[in-house]
Design a protein around this motif. Structure first.
Motif, PDB file in Angstrom:
ATOM      1  N   ASN A   3      -7.691   2.683   3.399  1.00 22.23           N
ATOM      2  CA  ASN A   3      -6.790   1.701   3.761  1.00 22.23           C
ATOM      3  C   ASN A   3      -6.130   0.589   2.736  1.00 22.23           C
ATOM      4  N   PRO A   4      -5.081   0.068   3.054  1.00 24.31           N
ATOM      5  CA  PRO A   4      -4.541  -0.752   1.972  1.00 24.31           C
ATOM      6  C   PRO A   4      -5.297  -2.077   2.183  1.00 24.31           C
ATOM      7  N   ILE A   5      -5.428  -2.818   0.953  1.00 26.10           N
ATOM      8  CA  ILE A   5      -6.173  -4.076   0.948  1.00 26.10           C
ATOM      9  C   ILE A   5      -5.134  -5.229   1.635  1.00 26.10           C
ATOM     10  N   TRP A   6      -4.020  -5.442   0.986  1.00 23.12           N
ATOM     11  CA  TRP A   6      -3.319  -6.403   1.554  1.00 23.12           C
ATOM     12  C   TRP A   6      -2.001  -6.076   1.963  1.00 23.12           C
ATOM     13  N   LEU A   7      -1.403  -4.978   1.905  1.00 22.28           N
ATOM     14  CA  LEU A   7      -0.338  -4.429   2.439  1.00 22.28           C
ATOM     15  C   LEU A   7      -0.302  -3.590   3.740  1.00 22.28           C
ATOM     16  N   LYS A   8       0.872  -3.474   4.321  1.00 21.90           N
ATOM     17  CA  LYS A   8       0.926  -2.494   5.646  1.00 21.90           C
ATOM     18  C   LYS A   8       1.050  -1.129   5.171  1.00 21.90           C
ATOM     19  N   GLN A   9       1.515  -0.904   3.994  1.00 24.44           N
ATOM     20  CA  GLN A   9       1.732   0.520   3.626  1.00 24.44           C
ATOM     21  C   GLN A   9       1.432   0.812   2.323  1.00 24.44           C
ATOM     22  N   PRO A  10       1.018   2.110   1.644  1.00 21.90           N
ATOM     23  CA  PRO A  10       0.846   2.454   0.550  1.00 21.90           C
ATOM     24  C   PRO A  10       1.847   1.998  -0.695  1.00 21.90           C
ATOM     25  N   THR A  11       1.403   1.532  -1.972  1.00 24.07           N
ATOM     26  CA  THR A  11       2.494   1.256  -2.910  1.00 24.07           C
ATOM     27  C   THR A  11       2.963   2.412  -3.486  1.00 24.07           C
ATOM     28  N   ALA A  12       3.861   2.132  -4.519  1.00 27.39           N
ATOM     29  CA  ALA A  12       4.471   3.499  -5.002  1.00 27.39           C
ATOM     30  C   ALA A  12       3.592   4.118  -5.923  1.00 27.39           C
ATOM     31  N   MET A  13       2.505   3.498  -6.235  1.00 19.68           N
ATOM     32  CA  MET A  13       1.687   4.368  -7.091  1.00 19.68           C
ATOM     33  C   MET A  13       0.966   5.475  -6.232  1.00 19.68           C
ATOM     34  N   ALA A  14       0.771   5.397  -5.057  1.00 18.96           N
ATOM     35  CA  ALA A  14       0.142   6.275  -4.193  1.00 18.96           C
ATOM     36  C   ALA A  14       0.596   7.538  -4.186  1.00 18.96           C
ATOM     37  N   ALA A  15       1.853   7.701  -4.549  1.00 24.74           N
ATOM     38  CA  ALA A  15       2.779   8.949  -4.284  1.00 24.74           C
ATOM     39  C   ALA A  15       2.674   9.767  -5.701  1.00 24.74           C
ATOM     40  N   LEU A  16       2.157   9.343  -6.664  1.00 22.58           N
ATOM     41  CA  LEU A  16       1.982   9.791  -8.033  1.00 22.58           C
ATOM     42  C   LEU A  16       0.995  11.172  -8.116  1.00 22.58           C
ATOM     43  N   PRO A  17       1.494  12.113  -8.558  1.00 30.10           N
ATOM     44  CA  PRO A  17       0.515  13.065  -8.955  1.00 30.10           C
ATOM     45  C   PRO A  17      -0.525  12.667  -9.933  1.00 30.10           C
ATOM     46  N   PRO A  18      -1.485  13.493 -10.069  1.00 32.78           N
ATOM     47  CA  PRO A  18      -2.718  12.970 -10.947  1.00 32.78           C
ATOM     48  C   PRO A  18      -2.298  12.721 -12.224  1.00 32.78           C
ATOM     49  N   ALA A  19      -1.572  13.724 -12.991  1.00 34.20           N
ATOM     50  CA  ALA A  19      -1.183  13.887 -14.598  1.00 34.20           C
ATOM     51  C   ALA A  19      -0.428  12.483 -14.653  1.00 34.20           C
ATOM     52  N   PRO A  20       0.715  12.303 -13.955  1.00 33.92           N
ATOM     53  CA  PRO A  20       1.626  10.937 -14.154  1.00 33.92           C
ATOM     54  C   PRO A  20       0.846   9.871 -13.845  1.00 33.92           C
ATOM     55  N   ALA A  21      -0.036   9.900 -12.729  1.00 33.50           N
ATOM     56  CA  ALA A  21      -0.966   8.581 -12.537  1.00 33.50           C
ATOM     57  C   ALA A  21      -1.747   7.966 -13.820  1.00 33.50           C
ATOM     58  N   ARG A  22      -2.284   9.135 -14.413  1.00 30.16           N
ATOM     59  CA  ARG A  22      -3.287   8.852 -15.473  1.00 30.16           C
ATOM     60  C   ARG A  22      -2.174   8.055 -16.455  1.00 30.16           C
ATOM     61  N   LEU A  23      -1.090   8.566 -16.841  1.00 26.12           N
ATOM     62  CA  LEU A  23      -0.129   8.203 -17.972  1.00 26.12           C
ATOM     63  C   LEU A  23       0.186   6.837 -17.516  1.00 26.12           C
ATOM     64  N   VAL A  24       0.683   6.612 -16.127  1.00 24.35           N
ATOM     65  CA  VAL A  24       0.920   5.240 -15.977  1.00 24.35           C
ATOM     66  C   VAL A  24      -0.216   4.190 -16.112  1.00 24.35           C
ATOM     67  N   LEU A  25      -1.431   4.689 -15.843  1.00 28.70           N
ATOM     68  CA  LEU A  25      -2.680   4.225 -15.903  1.00 28.70           C
ATOM     69  C   LEU A  25      -2.794   3.459 -17.288  1.00 28.70           C
ATOM     70  N   GLY A  26      -2.581   4.432 -18.454  1.00 25.99           N
ATOM     71  CA  GLY A  26      -2.600   4.109 -19.598  1.00 25.99           C
ATOM     72  C   GLY A  26      -1.368   3.287 -20.030  1.00 25.99           C
ATOM     73  N   LEU A  27      -0.155   3.246 -19.426  1.00 21.89           N
ATOM     74  CA  LEU A  27       1.105   2.499 -19.726  1.00 21.89           C
ATOM     75  C   LEU A  27       0.573   1.119 -19.259  1.00 21.89           C
ATOM     76  N   VAL A  28      -0.209   0.743 -18.025  1.00 21.82           N
ATOM     77  CA  VAL A  28      -0.401  -0.517 -17.778  1.00 21.82           C
ATOM     78  C   VAL A  28      -1.259  -1.204 -18.580  1.00 21.82           C
ATOM     79  N   ALA A  29      -2.466  -0.352 -19.085  1.00 23.69           N
ATOM     80  CA  ALA A  29      -3.389  -1.013 -20.210  1.00 23.69           C
ATOM     81  C   ALA A  29      -2.420  -1.476 -21.289  1.00 23.69           C
ATOM     82  N   LEU A  30      -1.591  -0.463 -21.821  1.00 22.72           N
ATOM     83  CA  LEU A  30      -0.653  -0.677 -22.910  1.00 22.72           C
ATOM     84  C   LEU A  30      -0.028  -2.177 -22.515  1.00 22.72           C
ATOM     85  N   LEU A  31       0.553  -2.198 -21.657  1.00 19.44           N
ATOM     86  CA  LEU A  31       1.373  -3.537 -21.143  1.00 19.44           C
ATOM     87  C   LEU A  31       0.565  -4.538 -21.172  1.00 19.44           C
ATOM     88  N   LEU A  32      -0.715  -4.714 -20.865  1.00 18.74           N
ATOM     89  CA  LEU A  32      -1.500  -5.889 -20.766  1.00 18.74           C
ATOM     90  C   LEU A  32      -1.631  -6.129 -22.254  1.00 18.74           C
TER      91      LEU A  32
END
Length: 363
Positions: A3-32
């Motif tokens: 279930n969502p934590i604060w939102l009424k629907q899943p975020t755009a991240m929920a629709a990502l396949p595993p490989a792109p999701a891992r890439l995005v996770l790495g990009l988020v760490a890089l962004l920070l």
């Protein structure tokens, strides 16, 4: 799916396949990590709009007050501005060093207290439309209140008496109002509000161009025409403005040093931090929250979130490539709603980790 934590629907991240999701996770760490490097980047002047601390701000306030006072006494706008700029040793070239007459004309019709009340009313309208949107996006009053508090942290920087003479706070509030007003079915008010923002500060044209581009991408022909009409009216106004400026500028008047700052990503992060309430936090946490707010808007679902993200990226690019340290106030255009992105971070990270299949194993 959890279930969502604060939102009424899943975020755009929920629709990502595993490989792109891992890439995005790495990009988020890089962004920070890149956000933290902003400690070595140029910083904008502190306390913009605080006349008690900056002589330059005081000079700008006196300049704008003199123009408004002169209009109230019946003087012609362009000769008045030209003489005021010369007296204050400001550049008069190119023509964009002259502000469009819209804001000064309106303020000349009100006493100073009236102008501030008008700004408060505009800020209240922004809070109202975004409160309603947050209610439709979040799943409870607590998360709606958190989002509203984050919005206040952006709006409160702008809606202050010392900011009334400046053009950017007015245009920024109008941009935020335009974003909050726009829906799939009703976008006319958003177009008119965006036009008003452009007629106060020319840099708001980038926002309107973004909105036109989003309508084009989403194949919304009537809306494209609406935003295009606003840009056309603005272009005609700027052409008339340029012609009027040319009549009062002399060949020996000084010119602006230009706008090719090339100050980079770190400067953009510092502007985003410094033009919101994050400026009151310690540098490290504030820089991380800046990056997380950007991720939050990237994760947030819905048409408004896509437009906010596109607007942030457009102005971020503008700041990184063309802004000088003393023109950091361009970043105010995205200040009101920027921190609201933090309300999407818990769900965004949860959905991203789940999509990457990095959930902790159960015993």
């Amino acid at each position: 799916m959890a279930n969502p934590i604060w939102l009424k629907q899943p975020t755009a991240m929920a629709a990502l396949p595993p490989a792109p999701a891992r890439l995005v996770l790495g990009l988020v760490a890089l962004l920070l990590a890149f956000c933290l490097t902003a400690v070595t980047a140029p910083e904008p002047p502190k306390a913009y709009g605080d006349a008690a601390h900056h002589a330059e701000d005081r000079a700008d306030i006196l300049l704008y007050q003199r123009i408004v006072q002169g209009l109230g006494e019946g003087e012609d706008y362009y000769p008045l501005v030209a003489e005021s700029l010369r007296t204050g040793n400001y550049p008069l070239k190119p023509f964009v060093t002259f502000r469009l007459p819209s804001l000064a004309t309106v303020q000349a019709a009100f006493p100073p207290a009236g102008s501030f009340l008008l700004m408060i009313g505009l800020a209240g309208a922004v809070l109202r439309v975004w409160w309603l949107w947050l209610g439709s996006a979040t799943n409870g009053r607590r998360s709606q209140l958190i989002g509203a508090a984050l919005l206040v942290c952006g709006v409160a920087v702008l809606a202050k008496p010392e900011m009334v003479p400046f053009h950017e706070p007015w245009a920024a509030l109008l941009v935020a109002l335009s974003l909050g007003c726009r829906t799939e079915e009703r976008w006319g008010v958003a177009v008119v509000t965006g036009l008003a923002a452009m007629l106060i500060r020319e840099t708001a044209a980038l926002y309107v161009a973004v909105m036109a581009g989003m309508a084009l991408i989403e194949r919304r022909p009537r809306e494209i025409l609406g935003w295009g009409a606003a840009l056309t009216v603005f272009a005609l106004a700027v052409a008339a403005h340029a012609a009027a400026v040319s009549d009062v500028v002399r060949t020996d008047d000084p010119a602006s040093p230009g706008w090719a700052g090339m100050l980079g990503f770190g400067f953009t992060v510092n502007v985003l931090r410094g033009t919101t309430s994050l400026a009151h936090l310690p540098t490290g946490p504030a820089l991380l929250l800046t990056g997380l707010a950007l991720f939050g808007w990237a994760a947030a679902p819905g048409a408004l979130a896509r437009r906010v993200l596109a607007t942030i990226l457009a102005y971020g690019t503008l700041l990184a490539l063309f802004c000088r340290a003393d023109t950091f106030y361009w970043g105010l255009m995205i200040a009101p709603a920027f921190l609201v992105g933090l309300v999407f971070v818990p769900d965004g990270l949860k959905d991203l980790i789940a999509a990457a299949r990095l959930r902790p194993r159960t015993a």
